[in-house]
Scaffold this motif. Sequence first.
Motif, PDB file in Angstrom:
ATOM      1  N   LEU A 169       0.806  -1.212   0.000  1.00  0.00           N
ATOM      2  CA  LEU A 169       0.000   0.000   0.000  1.00  0.00           C
ATOM      3  C   LEU A 169       0.845   1.270   0.000  1.00  0.00           C
ATOM      4  O   LEU A 169       0.314   2.373  -0.128  1.00  0.00           O
ATOM      5  CB  LEU A 169      -0.945  -0.004   1.196  1.00  0.00           C
ATOM      6  N   VAL A 170       2.152   1.132   0.133  1.00  0.00           N
ATOM      7  CA  VAL A 170       3.040   2.288  -0.042  1.00  0.00           C
ATOM      8  C   VAL A 170       3.005   2.754  -1.501  1.00  0.00           C
ATOM      9  O   VAL A 170       3.147   3.932  -1.799  1.00  0.00           O
ATOM     10  CB  VAL A 170       4.473   1.929   0.390  1.00  0.00           C
ATOM     11  N   SER A 171       2.779   1.813  -2.417  1.00  0.00           N
ATOM     12  CA  SER A 171       2.752   2.126  -3.849  1.00  0.00           C
ATOM     13  C   SER A 171       1.444   2.814  -4.234  1.00  0.00           C
ATOM     14  O   SER A 171       0.363   2.322  -3.892  1.00  0.00           O
ATOM     15  CB  SER A 171       2.887   0.829  -4.657  1.00  0.00           C
ATOM     16  N   PRO A 172       1.503   3.931  -4.955  1.00  0.00           N
ATOM     17  CA  PRO A 172       0.270   4.605  -5.405  1.00  0.00           C
ATOM     18  C   PRO A 172      -0.608   3.706  -6.269  1.00  0.00           C
ATOM     19  O   PRO A 172      -1.831   3.791  -6.221  1.00  0.00           O
ATOM     20  CB  PRO A 172       0.792   5.806  -6.201  1.00  0.00           C
ATOM     21  N   ASP A 173       0.006   2.823  -7.076  1.00  0.00           N
ATOM     22  CA  ASP A 173      -0.773   1.927  -7.927  1.00  0.00           C
ATOM     23  C   ASP A 173      -1.580   0.940  -7.092  1.00  0.00           C
ATOM     24  O   ASP A 173      -2.743   0.652  -7.394  1.00  0.00           O
ATOM     25  CB  ASP A 173       0.149   1.169  -8.884  1.00  0.00           C
TER      26      ASP A 173
END
Length: 281
Positions: free
Chosen positions: A247-251
């Motif tokens: 969930l750190v990733s924007p995607d």
Amino acid sequence: MSHWQGNLETRRGDTIIMWCVAPRSFVHSVWRATDDGFIDPYFYFYSMIRVGHPIRVPTITFAELKKHPVFGQHPAVRAHFQGRNGMSFTVGEYQSLVGMFGDKGMAVSQLPPPPAEMQLSDASLNDERDVEVNLVEPLLRRLGFTDSDWRYQLRVRMGRGERNVPDYVLGVDDTPGEELGVALIECKYNIANSKERKEAFVQGKSYALRLNASVFALAARQGLWLYQMTSRGFDEDQHLYKSWSELVSPDKLAEIDRVIGKRKINASVAERERRIRKPQC
């Protein structure tokens, strides 16, 4: 390359520790997951993972694990690994296992390195409230909510004289006795195996049905499980799972946002209000 019964939350690249039960109980090898966990209706055990790149490791017996300061009190060891297929280990536990291999003379540099621990907060997690404050609430803010947009531990009546408190409710209508919500998040400190997830699912589902919610999530230190209402209700096996590091990733965050983001919740609230205002014929 092979396939095995495993955890649906397995992600491609995960480190897989293979344990043999018979004729000897010992750690056999270390593999890598070559694909995400998935459901195969033609597979006897239903949930499956694909594994590859095996590395044989020095034998570590059950007796050795039982005496180890880290593993001696581990629930899986105390249960003799019964019913623990697909259970997750922490980074610290994996590092302890690698240390045991090294003590037996193995060149541990050939083993997969432990994943980097990535959290939404630098705070340590010691209980359920830590999960709420350091993981869930920062996630809600990233999804566009302010602190006033959610109701924490909304008290709702379920049965005669019984009150329950879902941890986070979004899109609240708090009319006494007729409380409604679009989505809710039920928090636990730890969901380490399918039994614990089943118990949390039943609890979250009961809150969602009571509040007429169309989606609910389970949150624990391992990640977020997201369930959506279908024509057949909520299905324990049909969910979207994301680890906190994902969930750190924007995607990856966008996948959650489409289901439980502020715009989605606001649209559902507006639709609910239109239905309420619609004249009855």
